[in-house]
Design a protein around this motif. Sequence first.
Motif, PDB file in Angstrom:
ATOM      1  N   ILE A  71       0.833  -1.203   0.000  1.00 57.42           N
ATOM      2  CA  ILE A  71       0.000   0.000   0.000  1.00 57.42           C
ATOM      3  C   ILE A  71       0.870   1.256   0.000  1.00 57.42           C
ATOM      4  O   ILE A  71       0.600   2.210  -0.738  1.00 57.42           O
ATOM      5  N   ILE A  72       1.934   1.257   0.791  1.00 59.73           N
ATOM      6  CA  ILE A  72       2.835   2.411   0.833  1.00 59.73           C
ATOM      7  C   ILE A  72       3.534   2.596  -0.517  1.00 59.73           C
ATOM      8  O   ILE A  72       3.639   3.722  -1.031  1.00 59.73           O
ATOM      9  N   ALA A  73       3.981   1.497  -1.114  1.00 54.26           N
ATOM     10  CA  ALA A  73       4.655   1.590  -2.415  1.00 54.26           C
ATOM     11  C   ALA A  73       3.706   2.105  -3.493  1.00 54.26           C
ATOM     12  O   ALA A  73       4.073   2.987  -4.287  1.00 54.26           O
ATOM     13  N   GLU A  74       2.500   1.595  -3.538  1.00 56.85           N
ATOM     14  CA  GLU A  74       1.525   2.044  -4.539  1.00 56.85           C
ATOM     15  C   GLU A  74       1.115   3.494  -4.304  1.00 56.85           C
ATOM     16  O   GLU A  74       0.932   4.258  -5.254  1.00 56.85           O
ATOM     17  N   GLY A  75       0.972   3.874  -3.043  1.00 55.95           N
ATOM     18  CA  GLY A  75       0.602   5.254  -2.733  1.00 55.95           C
ATOM     19  C   GLY A  75       1.681   6.233  -3.146  1.00 55.95           C
ATOM     20  O   GLY A  75       1.386   7.288  -3.737  1.00 55.95           O
ATOM     21  N   SER A  76       2.937   5.903  -2.862  1.00 54.78           N
ATOM     22  CA  SER A  76       4.020   6.799  -3.255  1.00 54.78           C
ATOM     23  C   SER A  76       4.164   6.863  -4.767  1.00 54.78           C
ATOM     24  O   SER A  76       4.440   7.928  -5.334  1.00 54.78           O
ATOM     25  N   MET A  77       3.949   5.746  -5.437  1.00 50.22           N
ATOM     26  CA  MET A  77       4.028   5.752  -6.896  1.00 50.22           C
ATOM     27  C   MET A  77       2.877   6.558  -7.497  1.00 50.22           C
ATOM     28  O   MET A  77       3.066   7.271  -8.492  1.00 50.22           O
ATOM     29  N   THR A  90       5.887  13.454 -20.154  1.00 47.76           N
ATOM     30  CA  THR A  90       5.024  12.351 -20.559  1.00 47.76           C
ATOM     31  C   THR A  90       5.821  11.057 -20.715  1.00 47.76           C
ATOM     32  O   THR A  90       5.359   9.984 -20.321  1.00 47.76           O
ATOM     33  N   VAL A  91       7.030  11.147 -21.254  1.00 43.61           N
ATOM     34  CA  VAL A  91       7.883   9.968 -21.394  1.00 43.61           C
ATOM     35  C   VAL A  91       8.260   9.418 -20.021  1.00 43.61           C
ATOM     36  O   VAL A  91       8.225   8.209 -19.784  1.00 43.61           O
ATOM     37  N   GLN A  92       8.612  10.306 -19.098  1.00 47.60           N
ATOM     38  CA  GLN A  92       8.945   9.870 -17.738  1.00 47.60           C
ATOM     39  C   GLN A  92       7.745   9.221 -17.063  1.00 47.60           C
ATOM     40  O   GLN A  92       7.886   8.226 -16.349  1.00 47.60           O
ATOM     41  N   GLN A  93       6.566   9.773 -17.284  1.00 51.40           N
ATOM     42  CA  GLN A  93       5.355   9.191 -16.708  1.00 51.40           C
ATOM     43  C   GLN A  93       5.094   7.804 -17.284  1.00 51.40           C
ATOM     44  O   GLN A  93       4.742   6.875 -16.561  1.00 51.40           O
ATOM     45  N   GLY A  94       5.281   7.638 -18.573  1.00 52.24           N
ATOM     46  CA  GLY A  94       5.104   6.336 -19.199  1.00 52.24           C
ATOM     47  C   GLY A  94       6.111   5.312 -18.698  1.00 52.24           C
ATOM     48  O   GLY A  94       5.769   4.152 -18.449  1.00 52.24           O
ATOM     49  N   LEU A  95       7.355   5.746 -18.520  1.00 49.42           N
ATOM     50  CA  LEU A  95       8.387   4.856 -18.001  1.00 49.42           C
ATOM     51  C   LEU A  95       8.063   4.419 -16.575  1.00 49.42           C
ATOM     52  O   LEU A  95       8.156   3.234 -16.245  1.00 49.42           O
ATOM     53  N   ALA A  96       7.639   5.367 -15.749  1.00 55.30           N
ATOM     54  CA  ALA A  96       7.271   5.040 -14.370  1.00 55.30           C
ATOM     55  C   ALA A  96       6.072   4.094 -14.347  1.00 55.30           C
ATOM     56  O   ALA A  96       6.007   3.165 -13.536  1.00 55.30           O
ATOM     57  N   SER A  97       5.128   4.313 -15.237  1.00 54.84           N
ATOM     58  CA  SER A  97       3.957   3.440 -15.316  1.00 54.84           C
ATOM     59  C   SER A  97       4.355   2.022 -15.701  1.00 54.84           C
ATOM     60  O   SER A  97       3.845   1.048 -15.149  1.00 54.84           O
ATOM     61  N   CYS A  98       5.279   1.887 -16.632  1.00 58.54           N
ATOM     62  CA  CYS A  98       5.747   0.554 -17.041  1.00 58.54           C
ATOM     63  C   CYS A  98       6.474  -0.141 -15.902  1.00 58.54           C
ATOM     64  O   CYS A  98       6.310  -1.349 -15.703  1.00 58.54           O
ATOM     65  N   ILE A  99       7.266   0.608 -15.156  1.00 64.48           N
ATOM     66  CA  ILE A  99       7.982   0.013 -14.032  1.00 64.48           C
ATOM     67  C   ILE A  99       7.007  -0.494 -12.988  1.00 64.48           C
ATOM     68  O   ILE A  99       7.170  -1.575 -12.461  1.00 64.48           O
ATOM     69  N   VAL A 100       5.970   0.294 -12.716  1.00 64.98           N
ATOM     70  CA  VAL A 100       4.975  -0.116 -11.727  1.00 64.98           C
ATOM     71  C   VAL A 100       4.225  -1.352 -12.201  1.00 64.98           C
ATOM     72  O   VAL A 100       3.951  -2.278 -11.417  1.00 64.98           O
ATOM     73  N   MET A 101       3.896  -1.423 -13.468  1.00 57.91           N
ATOM     74  CA  MET A 101       3.165  -2.576 -13.989  1.00 57.91           C
ATOM     75  C   MET A 101       4.010  -3.838 -13.955  1.00 57.91           C
ATOM     76  O   MET A 101       3.494  -4.939 -13.781  1.00 57.91           O
ATOM     77  N   ASP A 102       5.328  -3.689 -14.135  1.00 62.47           N
ATOM     78  CA  ASP A 102       6.209  -4.862 -14.109  1.00 62.47           C
ATOM     79  C   ASP A 102       6.445  -5.374 -12.710  1.00 62.47           C
ATOM     80  O   ASP A 102       6.744  -6.549 -12.511  1.00 62.47           O
ATOM     81  N   ILE A 103       6.352  -4.501 -11.728  1.00 64.07           N
ATOM     82  CA  ILE A 103       6.572  -4.926 -10.348  1.00 64.07           C
ATOM     83  C   ILE A 103       5.317  -5.573  -9.875  1.00 64.07           C
ATOM     84  O   ILE A 103       5.087  -6.562  -9.476  1.00 64.07           O
TER      85      ILE A 103
END
Length: 105
Positions: free
Chosen positions: A30-36, A92-105
């Motif tokens: 929950i903490i990891a998802e909230g911070s992301m 937008t590129v940074q947001q997409g990269l962060a989104s991909c990292i979150v989806m992979d974790i």
Amino acid sequence: MSTFIGGFIIAFCKGWLLSLVSCACIPVLIIAEGSMSLLMMKMWIRGQVAYAEAGYVAEQIVGAIRMVAYFIGENKATEKYDSKLQIAYTSTVQQGLASCIVMDI
């Protein structure tokens, strides 16, 4: 929410020990998802601000098109608009990269 609670009820009925261990991991998740989520929101806001600034630049250029054309300022106006769009693109590129990292974790 009902799926989450229902899943835990079934998990505790089938294997209470494993469910107890997984309950210990929930606060960390929950903490990891909230911070992301906060990070993604900040990136989205930065991108929206950059798009708004680019729109403002375009509005000013179109509003004063005679002056821009008179002083042959098309190149300077285009560079200013492109610089604002580059900020939005980077965000937008940074947001997409962060989104991909979150989806992979």
